[in-house]
Design an enzyme around this catalytic site. Structure first.
Site, PDB file in Angstrom:
ATOM      1  N   TYR A  21       2.357 -56.457  52.816  1.00 44.98           N
ATOM      2  CA  TYR A  21       3.636 -55.895  53.253  1.00 44.98           C
ATOM      3  C   TYR A  21       3.910 -56.232  54.721  1.00 44.98           C
ATOM      4  O   TYR A  21       5.025 -56.617  55.083  1.00 44.98           O
ATOM      5  CB  TYR A  21       3.615 -54.385  53.045  1.00 44.98           C
ATOM      6  CG  TYR A  21       4.918 -53.690  53.339  1.00 44.98           C
ATOM      7  CD1 TYR A  21       6.005 -53.788  52.462  1.00 44.98           C
ATOM      8  CD2 TYR A  21       5.068 -52.898  54.478  1.00 44.98           C
ATOM      9  CE1 TYR A  21       7.202 -53.130  52.727  1.00 44.98           C
ATOM     10  CE2 TYR A  21       6.256 -52.236  54.739  1.00 44.98           C
ATOM     11  CZ  TYR A  21       7.316 -52.352  53.864  1.00 44.98           C
ATOM     12  OH  TYR A  21       8.495 -51.696  54.127  1.00 44.98           O
ATOM     13  N   ASN A  51      18.327 -54.837  52.182  1.00 47.71           N
ATOM     14  CA  ASN A  51      17.441 -53.687  52.167  1.00 47.71           C
ATOM     15  C   ASN A  51      16.309 -53.815  51.152  1.00 47.71           C
ATOM     16  O   ASN A  51      15.333 -53.071  51.208  1.00 47.71           O
ATOM     17  CB  ASN A  51      18.263 -52.422  51.867  1.00 47.71           C
ATOM     18  CG  ASN A  51      17.419 -51.180  51.802  1.00 47.71           C
ATOM     19  OD1 ASN A  51      16.839 -50.759  52.796  1.00 47.71           O
ATOM     20  ND2 ASN A  51      17.344 -50.570  50.623  1.00 47.71           N
TER      21      ASN A  51
END
Length: 264
Positions: free
Chosen positions: A172, A106
């Site tokens: 990102y 995560n």
């Protein structure tokens, strides 16, 4: 514009009963902590959560035990950009839980910057945490699961930005697209020793950290693009992670499962 409320919380169905789970970046109130809660509610026998913030991690472990009633919850400080930390974290989880059945990657990092204004340092930091960190955890966990010979599951957290374009998110988006490619390629290799690797690709999830770091105007704009007119709840993404971690997805590997209601 449609603005529907989130549905009622879905009760656990023992999807991963008796399994052990390791989750990175699980302190705080985001997807990682929600995944830990859901794992406990879905019957996990033991959970290890990791984060780089020691104080926040300790609070998360205590909250997880209190909220779910699961006694075997452990925390380990670690940074996924440091190989020694990665090996130490997996070794800790293997020892505490007598083997890791499920790894949920995560950990990720995002900032907002136009590419023309971005310095190498900012680009490298996002790539190193989000893509390279996922690679390091996956690489070492694959070795451990292969040598143990009992199979396993790895679930990666990607993003719809791995497919879609958004201003100020080149770093990102590139990292998350890399996570998608890593997932597909690693899955082909891991299938040889009965390890499944899949990824979830959320769109927008409102949680305290995001609400503090992003302008309200941008968040409202992103929300308006969702078919339901709202952001996802963190637990809704965690539900998809639990499906990918469970035997219900036994014939899925190398897949990227969108968790999005975006229009178009």
């Amino acid at each position: 514009m449609i603005d529907l409320k989130a549905p009622a919380y879905v009760e656990g169905r023992n999807l991963i009963a008796g399994k052990s789970v390791l989750i990175t970046a699980a302190a705080g109130a985001g997807i990682g902590f929600s995944a830990a809660v859901r794992a406990a509610e879905e019957g996990a026998r033991a959970i290890v959560i990791s984060d780089i913030h020691e104080g926040r991690l300790e609070k998360a472990v205590a909250a997880l035990k209190e909220q779910t009633g699961l006694a075997e919850v452990y925390g380990k400080v670690g940074n996924v950009v440091v190989e020694e930390d990665v090996q130490g974290l997996i070794g800790f989880a293997e020892e505490k839980m007598n083997g890791v059945d499920i790894l949920i990657n995560n950990a990720g990092l995002g900032t907002s910057k136009l590419l023309v204004d971005m310095e190498d340092e900012e680009w490298d930091k996002v790539i190193n945490v989000t893509l390279n960190g996922t690679m390091r955890m996956t690489r070492h966990m694959m070795k451990v699961m292969r040598d143990r010979g009992q199979g396993g599951v790895i679930v990666n957290n990607s993003s719809v930005l791995g497919w879609r374009a958004q201003k100020e998110q080149a770093h990102y988006a590139a990292a998350k697209a890399g996570v998608m490619a890593l997932t597909r390629c690693a899955a082909v290799e891991a299938a040889e020793f009965n390890v499944r690797i899949n990824a979830v690709a959320p769109s927008i999830v409102f949680h305290p950290m995001l609400l503090k770091s992003a302008p309200e105007e941008l968040l409202n704009e992103l929300k308006s693009k969702e078919a339901y007119g709202r952001a996802a709840e963190a637990w809704e993404v965690a539900n998809v992670m639990m499906f990918l971690a469970s035997d219900y997805s036994s014939y899925m590997t190398g897949e990227i499962l969108s968790c999005s209601s975006q229009k178009g």
